[in-house]
Design a protein around this motif. Structure first.
Motif, PDB file in Angstrom:
ATOM      1  N   PRO A  29       0.824  -1.207   0.000  1.00  0.00           N
ATOM      2  CA  PRO A  29       0.000   0.000   0.000  1.00  0.00           C
ATOM      3  C   PRO A  29       0.861   1.262   0.000  1.00  0.00           C
ATOM      4  CG  PRO A  29       0.028  -0.988   2.175  1.00  0.00           C
ATOM      5  CD  PRO A  29       0.717  -1.951   1.283  1.00  0.00           C
ATOM      6  N   THR A  30       0.271   2.340  -0.420  1.00  0.00           N
ATOM      7  CA  THR A  30       1.041   3.571  -0.629  1.00  0.00           C
ATOM      8  C   THR A  30       1.671   4.101   0.648  1.00  0.00           C
ATOM      9  OG1 THR A  30      -1.033   4.764  -0.418  1.00  0.00           O
ATOM     10  CG2 THR A  30      -0.230   4.360  -2.648  1.00  0.00           C
ATOM     11  N   SER A  31       1.129   3.692   1.797  1.00  0.00           N
ATOM     12  CA  SER A  31       1.703   4.173   3.057  1.00  0.00           C
ATOM     13  C   SER A  31       2.894   3.345   3.492  1.00  0.00           C
ATOM     14  CB  SER A  31       0.632   4.166   4.157  1.00  0.00           C
ATOM     15  OG  SER A  31       0.113   2.866   4.312  1.00  0.00           O
ATOM     16  N   PHE A  32       3.211   2.272   2.746  1.00  0.00           N
ATOM     17  CA  PHE A  32       4.320   1.402   3.164  1.00  0.00           C
ATOM     18  C   PHE A  32       5.657   1.993   2.747  1.00  0.00           C
ATOM     19  CE2 PHE A  32       5.001  -3.057   4.654  1.00  0.00           C
ATOM     20  CZ  PHE A  32       6.382  -3.020   4.647  1.00  0.00           C
ATOM     21  N   SER A  75       2.583  -9.475   8.075  1.00  0.00           N
ATOM     22  CA  SER A  75       1.972  -8.474   7.197  1.00  0.00           C
ATOM     23  C   SER A  75       2.905  -7.287   6.949  1.00  0.00           C
ATOM     24  CB  SER A  75       0.660  -7.983   7.811  1.00  0.00           C
ATOM     25  OG  SER A  75       0.911  -7.371   9.058  1.00  0.00           O
ATOM     26  N   PHE A  76       3.918  -7.140   7.809  1.00  0.00           N
ATOM     27  CA  PHE A  76       4.877  -6.053   7.599  1.00  0.00           C
ATOM     28  C   PHE A  76       6.133  -6.525   6.874  1.00  0.00           C
ATOM     29  CE2 PHE A  76       2.415  -4.806  11.373  1.00  0.00           C
ATOM     30  CZ  PHE A  76       1.814  -3.682  10.841  1.00  0.00           C
ATOM     31  N   ARG A  91      10.828   3.463  17.059  1.00  0.00           N
ATOM     32  CA  ARG A  91       9.976   4.626  17.264  1.00  0.00           C
ATOM     33  C   ARG A  91      10.310   5.653  16.184  1.00  0.00           C
ATOM     34  NH1 ARG A  91       8.874   8.066  22.804  1.00  0.00           N
ATOM     35  NH2 ARG A  91       7.712   9.707  21.792  1.00  0.00           N
ATOM     36  N   LYS A  92       9.325   5.965  15.371  1.00  0.00           N
ATOM     37  CA  LYS A  92       9.554   6.899  14.266  1.00  0.00           C
ATOM     38  C   LYS A  92       9.732   8.331  14.769  1.00  0.00           C
ATOM     39  CE  LYS A  92       6.894   6.489  10.572  1.00  0.00           C
ATOM     40  NZ  LYS A  92       5.657   6.288   9.785  1.00  0.00           N
ATOM     41  N   VAL A  93      10.571   9.066  14.072  1.00  0.00           N
ATOM     42  CA  VAL A  93      10.803  10.483  14.394  1.00  0.00           C
ATOM     43  C   VAL A  93      10.829  11.246  13.083  1.00  0.00           C
ATOM     44  CG1 VAL A  93      12.275  12.093  15.663  1.00  0.00           C
ATOM     45  CG2 VAL A  93      12.452   9.675  16.142  1.00  0.00           C
ATOM     46  N   PRO A 117       6.314  -0.262  18.654  1.00  0.00           N
ATOM     47  CA  PRO A 117       6.143  -1.412  17.753  1.00  0.00           C
ATOM     48  C   PRO A 117       7.493  -1.943  17.265  1.00  0.00           C
ATOM     49  CG  PRO A 117       5.731   0.619  16.587  1.00  0.00           C
ATOM     50  CD  PRO A 117       5.972   1.004  18.008  1.00  0.00           C
ATOM     51  N   TYR A 173       8.209  -2.390  14.078  1.00  0.00           N
ATOM     52  CA  TYR A 173       8.309  -2.051  12.655  1.00  0.00           C
ATOM     53  C   TYR A 173       8.164  -0.540  12.497  1.00  0.00           C
ATOM     54  CZ  TYR A 173       3.278  -1.592  13.181  1.00  0.00           C
ATOM     55  OH  TYR A 173       2.041  -1.204  13.625  1.00  0.00           O
ATOM     56  N   ILE A 177       7.250   1.805   9.100  1.00  0.00           N
ATOM     57  CA  ILE A 177       7.070   1.881   7.640  1.00  0.00           C
ATOM     58  C   ILE A 177       6.704   3.321   7.277  1.00  0.00           C
ATOM     59  CG2 ILE A 177       6.431  -0.545   7.399  1.00  0.00           C
ATOM     60  CD1 ILE A 177       3.505   0.357   7.205  1.00  0.00           C
ATOM     61  N   ARG A 181      10.735   8.260   5.087  1.00  0.00           N
ATOM     62  CA  ARG A 181      11.154   9.106   3.957  1.00  0.00           C
ATOM     63  C   ARG A 181      12.442   9.830   4.305  1.00  0.00           C
ATOM     64  NH1 ARG A 181       6.634  13.870   4.717  1.00  0.00           N
ATOM     65  NH2 ARG A 181       5.858  13.117   6.687  1.00  0.00           N
TER      66      ARG A 181
END
Lengths: 328, 133
Positions: free
Chosen positions: A217-220, A232-233, A250-252, A283, A285, A287, A290
């Protein structure tokens, strides 16, 4: 009568006060420097990280009537790593803001088991500003380092200037690692290295993350997923046998560390950031990554924490990443 | 004339002391001003991930009659660590308060947020319905 006397004395007091207040303070000419003198400043800001340089500018001068500069040296409390040197060129800044070098001696020599760097002047000069680049060695991690700059003049005098102590970070840094979808996709925080599937299969306990790119999906898009994450990831990924670690991420966004971003931006990640970041319930993962985004990472065994910065991404399924790693 | 002046002064002082002792009742238990507004609704809703970037796949659908907020989130959104943001009508407040990240991962049990009007007399519970894209 008493009232009139009071008025008179009050008037005299006011006049005297105003007279004093208007007294001009005499300017005293500063004493000219009459001997060998020196000064130093640290040009590097941000944490001091092993393998990166700490830069100083060491200025020295002696009145012409007293003689000339003979040599300059720096002694570090911990020997610097490969690449540590004292510049043999003096710099001045021209009207365009450009640093212009003027050679004053031969390249510095390292003495005293790597602790000292020395430059001997070969030109007749009585003022110079030399740069000193100290490469932080691995063995200095978690310690403090201090420096003694000194200069000798032809009249036999010596001047010295102490700098520090400076805390050396416990972090390690690795920059510009290229990861690609399906090939060099396996990331080891312990080794701070990227592996292909064959190499990863040989060291399954060291592989913490898998890089993958999925247009749908486009958000991946670009993802860093731990081998232990839900399938699924990891769509279409066949993990080498033995890979099962569940690494917290943890995304930043907006944390472009200057060192990781190749000296762009003005933000620094320091030891305290890696020790204080809350990784509870995070989590395994991340995804939708950028360019200029990042992830905090905590390995499954809680031995390491890291900050992985995405330098650039390519829509064909590759990315350039850099990382800072802290041993807990 | 003087006696009238004294009487007026006494009455003014008494009136003043009476008002000064009145309990200040224009502030609620959170120290927020209670106003005369009775408007009570959610005007906008945002959901941010751990990186403070939106995780919404589309604008949230707010039904002020049914008192529901429907929001679909991106694939892979970690709903254990999200920051909901409500925009409310003027002077309203939210119960429970949002003080940091929230765990909204239990999709079967929709979370209820109650909007309280500026006059603190109207309370409207909104059901937050989250689903993955």
């Amino acid at each position: 009568m008493l009232y009139r006397n009071f008025n008179f004395f009050f008037l005299v007091w006011v006049l005297l006060t105003s007279l004093t207040a208007c007294q001009e303070e005499e300017y005293i000419l500063p004493e000219p420097i009459s001997q060998l003198t020196n000064d130093c400043l640290k040009r590097t800001i941000g944490p001091s990280i092993a393998s990166l340089p700490i830069e100083f500018a060491y200025a020295m001068a002696i009145p012409k009537s007293q003689g000339k500069l003979v040599s300059a040296q720096v002694e570090a409390s911990i020997p610097g790593g490969t690449g540590t040197y004292l510049e043999h060129r003096s710099y001045y800044t021209n009207s365009g803001g450009v640093d212009i070098p003027v050679t004053i001696g031969s390249p510095s020599t390292v003495v005293d088991a790597g602790k000292s760097s020395k430059v001997t002047f070969t030109v007749d000069t009585n003022a110079a500003t030399l740069r000193y680049y100290y490469i932080v060695p691995d063995e200095a991690k978690g310690q403090t380092v201090s420096f003694t700059f000194s200069v000798n003049s032809s009249d036999g005098k010596t001047a010295s200037y102490k700098m520090g102590p400076y805390n050396i970070s416990k972090m390690s840094i690795k920059k510009n690692l290229t990861v690609s979808n399906g090939t060099n996709a396996f990331i080891s925080i312990e080794d701070m290295a990227i592996y292909n599937a064959t190499s990863a299969a040989a060291i399954p306990d060291k592989v913490d993350l898998v890089y993958l790119y999925r247009a749908s999906p486009t958000s991946f898009t670009h993802g860093l997923v731990s081998p232990g994450a839900d399938a699924s990831f990891l769509p279409g990924v066949t993990l080498p046998s033995g890979l099962k670690k569940s690494t917290k991420l943890r995304k930043v966004f907006g944390l472009q560390d200057r060192n990781l971003a190749n000296l762009q931006f003005g933000i620094y990640v320091d030891d305290i950031d890696l020790t204080s970041v809350d990784m509870t319930d995070m989590p395994n993962y991340a995804i939708g990554l950028r360019a200029e985004a990042g992830v905090w990472v905590e390995t499954a065994d809680k031995k390491y924490r890291a900050y992985i910065y995405i330098n650039s991404v390519n829509a064909t399924g590759s990315a350039v990443i850099s990382m800072l790693r802290y041993t807990l | 004339m003087t006696i009238y002046f004294k009487i007026i002064l006494t009455v003014l002082l008494l009136t003043g002391s009476f008002f000064s002792c009145e309990k200040d009742s224009f502030v609620d238990e959170d120290g927020l001003l209670i106003t005369f507004r009775s408007e009570c609704f959610v005007s906008n809703f945002e959901l941010l991930g751990a990186d403070f970037v939106t995780v919404r796949a589309a604008p949230a659908v707010i039904d002020t009659v049914a008192q529901t907020i429907d929001v679909s989130v991106l694939f892979g959104t970690d709903l254990k660590n999200v920051y909901p943001q409500f925009t409310l009508a003027t002077d309203c407040k939210l119960d429970p308060k949002i003080t940091g990240k929230m765990d909204l991962s239990n999709l079967a049990d929709s979370k209820i947020f109650t909007v309280v009007s500026g006059n603190r007399l109207v309370r409207k519970p909104y059901k937050l319905i989250i689903k993955y894209q």
